[in-house]
Design a protein around this motif. Structure first.
Motif, PDB file in Angstrom:
ATOM      1  N   MET A   1     -29.464  68.909  13.694  1.00 54.81           N
ATOM      2  CA  MET A   1     -30.903  69.016  12.847  1.00 54.81           C
ATOM      3  C   MET A   1     -31.049  70.240  12.318  1.00 54.81           C
ATOM      4  SD  MET A   1     -31.700  66.246  13.450  1.00 54.81           S
ATOM      5  CE  MET A   1     -33.374  66.058  12.767  1.00 54.81           C
ATOM      6  N   ALA A   2     -30.175  71.552  12.726  1.00 53.93           N
ATOM      7  CA  ALA A   2     -30.294  72.698  12.346  1.00 53.93           C
ATOM      8  C   ALA A   2     -30.280  73.010  10.606  1.00 53.93           C
ATOM      9  CB  ALA A   2     -29.253  73.771  12.725  1.00 53.93           C
ATOM     10  N   LYS A   3     -29.297  72.298   9.930  1.00 54.81           N
ATOM     11  CA  LYS A   3     -29.317  72.461   8.411  1.00 54.81           C
ATOM     12  C   LYS A   3     -30.724  71.876   7.820  1.00 54.81           C
ATOM     13  CE  LYS A   3     -26.778  67.982   8.288  1.00 54.81           C
ATOM     14  NZ  LYS A   3     -25.367  67.365   8.007  1.00 54.81           N
TER      15      LYS A   3
ATOM     16  N   GLY B   1     -35.983  73.401   5.126  1.00 53.88           N
ATOM     17  CA  GLY B   1     -37.536  73.172   5.024  1.00 53.88           C
ATOM     18  C   GLY B   1     -38.161  71.949   5.690  1.00 53.88           C
ATOM     19  N   THR B   2     -37.251  71.109   6.338  1.00 57.16           N
ATOM     20  CA  THR B   2     -37.698  69.891   6.644  1.00 57.16           C
ATOM     21  C   THR B   2     -38.283  69.955   8.014  1.00 57.16           C
ATOM     22  OG1 THR B   2     -35.855  68.838   5.905  1.00 57.16           O
ATOM     23  CG2 THR B   2     -37.000  67.735   7.690  1.00 57.16           C
ATOM     24  N   LYS B   3     -39.516  69.254   8.075  1.00 62.91           N
ATOM     25  CA  LYS B   3     -40.433  69.277   9.489  1.00 62.91           C
ATOM     26  C   LYS B   3     -39.499  68.396  10.402  1.00 62.91           C
ATOM     27  CE  LYS B   3     -43.578  72.018   7.647  1.00 62.91           C
ATOM     28  NZ  LYS B   3     -43.740  73.278   8.318  1.00 62.91           N
ATOM     29  N   LEU B   4     -39.294  68.696  11.329  1.00 59.15           N
ATOM     30  CA  LEU B   4     -38.557  67.952  12.308  1.00 59.15           C
ATOM     31  C   LEU B   4     -39.576  67.086  13.419  1.00 59.15           C
ATOM     32  CD1 LEU B   4     -35.726  70.292  13.130  1.00 59.15           C
ATOM     33  CD2 LEU B   4     -35.819  68.351  11.337  1.00 59.15           C
ATOM     34  N   ILE B   5     -39.370  65.903  13.750  1.00 58.32           N
ATOM     35  CA  ILE B   5     -39.998  65.179  14.859  1.00 58.32           C
ATOM     36  C   ILE B   5     -39.085  65.156  16.091  1.00 58.32           C
ATOM     37  CG2 ILE B   5     -41.455  63.468  15.373  1.00 58.32           C
ATOM     38  CD1 ILE B   5     -42.195  64.836  12.862  1.00 58.32           C
ATOM     39  N   SER B   6     -39.375  65.349  17.122  1.00 55.76           N
ATOM     40  CA  SER B   6     -38.699  65.431  18.493  1.00 55.76           C
ATOM     41  C   SER B   6     -38.254  64.002  18.546  1.00 55.76           C
ATOM     42  CB  SER B   6     -39.309  65.922  19.558  1.00 55.76           C
ATOM     43  OG  SER B   6     -40.226  65.079  20.000  1.00 55.76           O
ATOM     44  N   PRO B   7     -37.101  63.935  19.619  1.00 59.31           N
ATOM     45  CA  PRO B   7     -36.961  62.428  20.081  1.00 59.31           C
ATOM     46  C   PRO B   7     -38.074  61.813  20.831  1.00 59.31           C
ATOM     47  CG  PRO B   7     -35.081  64.065  20.683  1.00 59.31           C
ATOM     48  CD  PRO B   7     -36.187  64.837  19.969  1.00 59.31           C
ATOM     49  N   SER B   8     -38.282  60.562  20.904  1.00 57.02           N
ATOM     50  CA  SER B   8     -39.510  60.047  21.643  1.00 57.02           C
ATOM     51  C   SER B   8     -38.906  59.526  23.022  1.00 57.02           C
ATOM     52  CB  SER B   8     -39.995  58.668  20.893  1.00 57.02           C
ATOM     53  OG  SER B   8     -40.531  59.290  19.846  1.00 57.02           O
ATOM     54  N   MET B   9     -39.428  59.673  23.942  1.00 52.84           N
ATOM     55  CA  MET B   9     -39.213  59.304  25.286  1.00 52.84           C
ATOM     56  C   MET B   9     -39.444  58.006  25.629  1.00 52.84           C
ATOM     57  SD  MET B   9     -37.765  62.184  26.567  1.00 52.84           S
ATOM     58  CE  MET B   9     -37.190  62.673  24.902  1.00 52.84           C
ATOM     59  N   ALA B  10     -38.609  57.061  26.205  1.00 55.55           N
ATOM     60  CA  ALA B  10     -38.701  55.806  26.333  1.00 55.55           C
ATOM     61  C   ALA B  10     -39.703  55.344  27.600  1.00 55.55           C
ATOM     62  CB  ALA B  10     -37.526  55.092  26.608  1.00 55.55           C
ATOM     63  N   LEU B  11     -39.768  56.666  28.515  1.00 60.19           N
ATOM     64  CA  LEU B  11     -40.366  56.823  29.738  1.00 60.19           C
ATOM     65  C   LEU B  11     -41.868  56.888  29.475  1.00 60.19           C
ATOM     66  CD1 LEU B  11     -37.770  57.936  32.430  1.00 60.19           C
ATOM     67  CD2 LEU B  11     -38.370  55.352  31.760  1.00 60.19           C
ATOM     68  N   GLN B  12     -42.143  57.405  28.256  1.00 60.42           N
ATOM     69  CA  GLN B  12     -43.511  57.502  27.987  1.00 60.42           C
ATOM     70  C   GLN B  12     -44.262  58.571  28.880  1.00 60.42           C
ATOM     71  OE1 GLN B  12     -45.691  53.801  26.659  1.00 60.42           O
ATOM     72  NE2 GLN B  12     -43.744  52.784  28.017  1.00 60.42           N
TER      73      GLN B  12
ATOM     74  N   ALA C   1     -34.046  73.692  25.923  1.00 60.36           N
ATOM     75  CA  ALA C   1     -32.781  74.097  25.823  1.00 60.36           C
ATOM     76  C   ALA C   1     -32.389  74.262  24.203  1.00 60.36           C
ATOM     77  CB  ALA C   1     -31.996  72.794  26.567  1.00 60.36           C
ATOM     78  N   VAL C   2     -33.256  73.445  23.429  1.00 56.33           N
ATOM     79  CA  VAL C   2     -32.620  73.571  21.982  1.00 56.33           C
ATOM     80  C   VAL C   2     -32.990  74.746  21.037  1.00 56.33           C
ATOM     81  CG1 VAL C   2     -32.993  70.797  21.740  1.00 56.33           C
ATOM     82  CG2 VAL C   2     -34.912  72.539  21.283  1.00 56.33           C
ATOM     83  N   SER C   3     -32.262  75.270  20.536  1.00 55.07           N
ATOM     84  CA  SER C   3     -32.347  76.329  19.597  1.00 55.07           C
ATOM     85  C   SER C   3     -33.167  75.945  18.353  1.00 55.07           C
ATOM     86  CB  SER C   3     -31.192  77.411  19.469  1.00 55.07           C
ATOM     87  OG  SER C   3     -30.266  76.521  18.693  1.00 55.07           O
ATOM     88  N   VAL C   4     -33.095  74.984  17.931  1.00 55.85           N
ATOM     89  CA  VAL C   4     -33.584  74.351  16.773  1.00 55.85           C
ATOM     90  C   VAL C   4     -34.796  73.648  17.171  1.00 55.85           C
ATOM     91  CG1 VAL C   4     -33.632  73.028  14.769  1.00 55.85           C
ATOM     92  CG2 VAL C   4     -31.845  74.459  15.373  1.00 55.85           C
ATOM     93  N   LYS C   5     -36.229  74.217  17.166  1.00 55.33           N
ATOM     94  CA  LYS C   5     -37.303  73.792  17.822  1.00 55.33           C
ATOM     95  C   LYS C   5     -37.924  72.535  16.768  1.00 55.33           C
ATOM     96  CE  LYS C   5     -37.214  76.413  21.243  1.00 55.33           C
ATOM     97  NZ  LYS C   5     -36.502  76.028  22.696  1.00 55.33           N
ATOM     98  N   PRO C   6     -38.406  71.261  17.375  1.00 52.03           N
ATOM     99  CA  PRO C   6     -39.294  70.439  16.675  1.00 52.03           C
ATOM    100  C   PRO C   6     -40.480  71.080  16.100  1.00 52.03           C
ATOM    101  CG  PRO C   6     -39.215  69.773  18.784  1.00 52.03           C
ATOM    102  CD  PRO C   6     -38.293  70.961  18.605  1.00 52.03           C
ATOM    103  N   ASP C   7     -40.829  70.487  15.048  1.00 53.96           N
ATOM    104  CA  ASP C   7     -42.263  70.699  14.518  1.00 53.96           C
ATOM    105  C   ASP C   7     -43.335  69.919  15.302  1.00 53.96           C
ATOM    106  OD1 ASP C   7     -41.568  73.122  12.430  1.00 53.96           O
ATOM    107  OD2 ASP C   7     -40.255  71.198  11.941  1.00 53.96           O
ATOM    108  N   CYS C   8     -42.842  68.852  15.746  1.00 57.68           N
ATOM    109  CA  CYS C   8     -43.856  67.811  16.124  1.00 57.68           C
ATOM    110  C   CYS C   8     -43.300  67.047  17.212  1.00 57.68           C
ATOM    111  CB  CYS C   8     -44.482  66.844  14.926  1.00 57.68           C
ATOM    112  SG  CYS C   8     -45.758  65.891  15.099  1.00 57.68           S
ATOM    113  N   ILE C   9     -43.977  66.499  18.242  1.00 56.58           N
ATOM    114  CA  ILE C   9     -43.377  65.816  19.414  1.00 56.58           C
ATOM    115  C   ILE C   9     -43.811  64.324  18.883  1.00 56.58           C
ATOM    116  CG2 ILE C   9     -43.786  65.351  21.742  1.00 56.58           C
ATOM    117  CD1 ILE C   9     -42.840  68.130  21.275  1.00 56.58           C
TER     118      ILE C   9
END
Length: 199
Positions: A25-27, A32-43, A55-63
């Motif tokens: 995802m870093a590239k 300039g892409t807005k990143l959405i985090s992975p979604s959790m199956a356990l809700q 843990a990630v160095s490349v932070k998502p913009d949205c959950i």
């Protein structure tokens, strides 16, 4: 990434997930892409999102959020969990939601009235929540009444498809415009994947 089961991407460690995310995802973030985090199956029972974000160095913009519940109270419970725990992001994308009860290994899907009612209520809930920036109904295997088109044939909208389209069409927000395009894409994809006999 927090669950292994039919249709899932497989459970992995926080370290593996974070390393994979950063490498892929870093590239895009740098472009300039807005990143959405992975979604959790356990809700709302998830325990992996915060360690992943730490843990990630490349932070998502949205959950990213998955919501598979069989009542609007259940939907609100999942939404409230993410709104409270990840309030600093001020951005939730409901990447999938559907009427489904997976509690205790069950796969309980609603009847037509129940699936339609939940879709309508969920759209109203999402439209009235400023933290929800986008939402998309799941058109996967969510029972006989959970497809947007009958048997995924793409020819006509199912009762759920019609109800969902009507609910999102009554709003002029950017969120509902995203959702409406999703309905059109799902129908087109169903038509492309149908066999000649089905078409």
């Amino acid at each position: 990434m927090d669950f292994h089961g039919t249709g899932s991407s497989g459970k992995m460690s926080v370290e593996s997930a974070a390393n994979l995310w950063d490498s892929l995802m870093a590239k895009h973030k740098n472009a300039g892409t807005k990143l959405i985090s992975p979604s959790m199956a356990l809700q709302k029972d998830e325990t992996m999102m915060q360690p992943f974000l730490d843990a990630v160095s490349v932070k998502p913009d949205c959950i990213g959020v998955h919501i598979f519940q069989n009542s609007i109270e259940g939907v609100k419970g999942v939404l409230d969990h993410y709104k409270t725990k990840y309030a600093s992001y001020n951005c939730l994308w409901i990447t999938e939601f559907a009427y489904a009860n997976y509690q205790n290994g069950a796969h309980n899907y609603g009847n037509v009235g129940e699936t339609d009612a939940l879709a309508k209520q969920a759209v109203q809930l999402f439209e009235n929540d400023d933290m929800v920036k986008a939402y998309f109904i799941s058109d996967a295997d969510n029972g006989d009444n959970g497809a947007l088109t009958p048997s995924h044939n793409g020819k006509t909208l199912s009762s759920l498809g019609s109800t969902y389209k009507q609910a999102i069409s009554s709003s002029s927000s950017k969120r509902s415009n995203h959702a409406l395009r999703h309905v059109r894409r799902a129908a087109a994809a169903s038509r492309r994947s149908a066999t000649p006999e089905e078409q």
